[in-house]
Design a protein around this motif. Structure first.
Motif, PDB file in Angstrom:
ATOM      1  N   ASP A 140       0.821  -1.211   0.000  1.00 59.29           N
ATOM      2  CA  ASP A 140       0.000   0.000   0.000  1.00 59.29           C
ATOM      3  C   ASP A 140       0.857   1.263   0.000  1.00 59.29           C
ATOM      4  O   ASP A 140       0.531   2.230  -0.680  1.00 59.29           O
ATOM      5  CB  ASP A 140      -0.953   0.011   1.195  1.00 59.29           C
ATOM      6  N   GLN A 141       1.936   1.250   0.754  1.00 54.71           N
ATOM      7  CA  GLN A 141       2.834   2.403   0.800  1.00 54.71           C
ATOM      8  C   GLN A 141       3.468   2.648  -0.567  1.00 54.71           C
ATOM      9  O   GLN A 141       3.549   3.776  -1.035  1.00 54.71           O
ATOM     10  CB  GLN A 141       3.916   2.189   1.856  1.00 54.71           C
ATOM     11  N   ARG A 186       2.262   1.610  -3.494  1.00 54.91           N
ATOM     12  CA  ARG A 186       1.204   2.010  -4.422  1.00 54.91           C
ATOM     13  C   ARG A 186       0.988   3.525  -4.380  1.00 54.91           C
ATOM     14  O   ARG A 186       0.756   4.155  -5.403  1.00 54.91           O
ATOM     15  CB  ARG A 186      -0.107   1.308  -4.085  1.00 54.91           C
ATOM     16  N   ALA A 187       1.065   4.096  -3.179  1.00 53.36           N
ATOM     17  CA  ALA A 187       0.870   5.545  -3.026  1.00 53.36           C
ATOM     18  C   ALA A 187       1.991   6.342  -3.693  1.00 53.36           C
ATOM     19  O   ALA A 187       1.798   7.500  -4.057  1.00 53.36           O
ATOM     20  CB  ALA A 187       0.775   5.900  -1.548  1.00 53.36           C
ATOM     21  N   MET A 188       3.151   5.732  -3.881  1.00 51.96           N
ATOM     22  CA  MET A 188       4.291   6.413  -4.489  1.00 51.96           C
ATOM     23  C   MET A 188       4.334   6.255  -6.000  1.00 51.96           C
ATOM     24  O   MET A 188       5.068   6.948  -6.682  1.00 51.96           O
ATOM     25  CB  MET A 188       5.604   5.850  -3.921  1.00 51.96           C
ATOM     26  N   ASP A 232       1.949   6.316 -13.106  1.00 54.60           N
ATOM     27  CA  ASP A 232       1.312   5.365 -14.025  1.00 54.60           C
ATOM     28  C   ASP A 232       2.296   4.367 -14.601  1.00 54.60           C
ATOM     29  O   ASP A 232       1.929   3.255 -14.965  1.00 54.60           O
ATOM     30  CB  ASP A 232       0.621   6.100 -15.176  1.00 54.60           C
TER      31      ASP A 232
END
Length: 92
Positions: free
Chosen positions: A78-79, A81-83, A86
């Motif tokens: 999740d961490q 993914r936030a970074m 595309d």
């Protein structure tokens, strides 16, 4: 290019190394999209190790603006993914 690994420090990467880094970044992105936690951990470790191996560490007292910031080895799905952009952690 100046690359920072969160919680570690900065390295200077020559452009010629980005082919390898982009390959690992593409693999990491695919594993994240599949929710493959084991593959994600393995590939994130390989990506960070490649940056450490191929980059030239900058002295701790030298602070340059980082053009690329990568998560540390303990970052979760999740961490990261936030970074993501595309096209992964590494642009282009």
């Amino acid at each position: 290019m100046i690359v920072r690994i969160m919680g570690e420090g900065q390295v200077e990467m020559a452009d010629r190394h980005f082919t390898e880094l982009n390959r690992l970044d593409d693999e990491l992105l695919a594993e994240m999209q599949r929710g493959d936690e084991e593959g994600f951990r393995r590939t994130l470790g390989a990506l960070l190790e490649a940056v450490r191996r191929l980059g030239e560490p900058l002295p701790d007292e030298t602070l340059q603006p980082s053009e690329l910031i990568l998560p540390g080895p303990d970052a979760g799905l999740d961490q990261v993914r936030a970074m993501l952009a595309d096209d992964g952690l590494i642009p282009g």
